[in-house]
Design a protein around this motif. Structure first.
Motif, PDB file in Angstrom:
ATOM      1  N   TYR A   1       0.831  -1.210   0.000  1.00 29.42           N
ATOM      2  CA  TYR A   1       0.000   0.000   0.000  1.00 29.42           C
ATOM      3  C   TYR A   1       0.863   1.258   0.000  1.00 29.42           C
ATOM      4  O   TYR A   1       0.539   2.236  -0.668  1.00 29.42           O
ATOM      5  CB  TYR A   1      -0.960   0.004   1.194  1.00 29.42           C
TER       6      TYR A   1
ATOM      7  N   ALA B   1       2.197   1.678  -3.518  1.00 29.55           N
ATOM      8  CA  ALA B   1       1.129   2.138  -4.402  1.00 29.55           C
ATOM      9  C   ALA B   1       0.768   3.599  -4.116  1.00 29.55           C
ATOM     10  O   ALA B   1       0.468   4.376  -5.037  1.00 29.55           O
ATOM     11  CB  ALA B   1      -0.102   1.249  -4.250  1.00 29.55           C
ATOM     12  N   ALA B   2       0.818   3.995  -2.845  1.00 26.69           N
ATOM     13  CA  ALA B   2       0.521   5.397  -2.482  1.00 26.69           C
ATOM     14  C   ALA B   2       1.567   6.331  -3.079  1.00 26.69           C
ATOM     15  O   ALA B   2       1.227   7.419  -3.589  1.00 26.69           O
ATOM     16  CB  ALA B   2       0.474   5.555  -0.963  1.00 26.69           C
ATOM     17  N   ARG B   3       2.839   5.924  -3.034  1.00 23.30           N
ATOM     18  CA  ARG B   3       3.888   6.741  -3.655  1.00 23.30           C
ATOM     19  C   ARG B   3       3.672   6.859  -5.157  1.00 23.30           C
ATOM     20  O   ARG B   3       3.802   7.931  -5.742  1.00 23.30           O
ATOM     21  CB  ARG B   3       5.275   6.156  -3.351  1.00 23.30           C
TER      22      ARG B   3
ATOM     23  N   ALA C   1       0.859   6.607  -6.714  1.00 24.00           N
ATOM     24  CA  ALA C   1      -0.355   7.397  -6.969  1.00 24.00           C
ATOM     25  C   ALA C   1      -0.066   8.894  -6.956  1.00 24.00           C
ATOM     26  O   ALA C   1      -0.752   9.667  -7.642  1.00 24.00           O
ATOM     27  CB  ALA C   1      -1.444   7.065  -5.955  1.00 24.00           C
ATOM     28  N   THR C   2       0.936   9.308  -6.214  1.00 19.85           N
ATOM     29  CA  THR C   2       1.268  10.753  -6.180  1.00 19.85           C
ATOM     30  C   THR C   2       1.914  11.225  -7.464  1.00 19.85           C
ATOM     31  O   THR C   2       1.981  12.424  -7.708  1.00 19.85           O
ATOM     32  CB  THR C   2       2.192  11.090  -4.987  1.00 19.85           C
ATOM     33  N   THR C   3       2.378  10.295  -8.287  1.00 15.20           N
ATOM     34  CA  THR C   3       3.017  10.684  -9.549  1.00 15.20           C
ATOM     35  C   THR C   3       2.040  10.731 -10.720  1.00 15.20           C
ATOM     36  O   THR C   3       2.415  11.124 -11.818  1.00 15.20           O
ATOM     37  CB  THR C   3       4.169   9.720  -9.898  1.00 15.20           C
ATOM     38  N   ILE C   4       0.827  10.293 -10.491  1.00 21.59           N
ATOM     39  CA  ILE C   4      -0.164  10.267 -11.580  1.00 21.59           C
ATOM     40  C   ILE C   4      -0.762  11.653 -11.786  1.00 21.59           C
ATOM     41  O   ILE C   4      -1.031  12.387 -10.932  1.00 21.59           O
ATOM     42  CB  ILE C   4      -1.287   9.249 -11.266  1.00 21.59           C
TER      43      ILE C   4
END
Length: 174
Positions: A164, A167-169, A171-174
């Motif tokens: 998680y 995946a959170a890291r 998600a910040t690049t999207i």
């Protein structure tokens, strides 16, 4: 396609739309984590009530135990790291409340604030341990929870936590 149990009912998930994926079992895990998280927070608050300190928030209970851990002073950074909390303000607020109750004491260690347990805080943690042993540990043993299975579950949960985080890291690049 999601699996069904013997009664033809699908998996237990909180969001069917999230279970419609190539790994529907992950939605089952997420629902179980949600239920476990809430039950755990309810438990630690009520255990602390029974130990003699009503009205504490779950984060205050967790921080108190962490400060008491190994009877060594901790820095805010130590607490953030171990409890995996990003927001320093949450820790600072909880520490202020614990300090007002006389359970922890704060000092300066260079530029960093350090936190130590007071005698009253240590006694409360000891009483919490006694209540926990009588109510939770005994129940877990009666239910037949095997220590090695619990250790494997803990390792799996830590691995899931890492997934998680990754995946959170991302998600910040999207």
């Amino acid at each position: 396609m999601t699996k069904s149990n013997r009664n033809g009912v699908g998996p237990i998930v909180s969001s069917a739309h999230l279970a419609q994926s190539s790994l529907p079992e992950l939605s089952e895990v997420e629902y179980a984590l949600t239920m476990t998280n809430h039950a755990f927070h309810r438990w630690i608050v009520r255990c602390m009530d029974a130990a003699g300190a009503p009205g504490m928030a779950p984060l205050e209970v967790l921080i108190l135990h962490q400060v008491n851990h190994r009877d060594r002073e901790k820095t805010l950074a130590d607490i953030r790291l171990v409890l995996h909390i990003e927001d320093t303000h949450l820790i600072t607020y909880a520490l202020r409340k614990l300090s007002e109750r006389g359970l922890v004491r704060t000092a300066r260690k260079g530029k960093e604030k350090s936190v130590g347990i007071t005698d009253e805080g240590r006694a409360l943690c000891d009483r919490y341990r006694e209540v926990r042993e009588a109510l939770l540990v005994d129940l877990a043993q009666e239910l037949g929870f095997k220590p090695e299975e619990m250790s494997r579950l803990a390792a799996l949960l830590r691995a899931i936590s890492g997934s998680y985080d990754q995946a959170a890291r991302a998600a910040t690049t999207i």
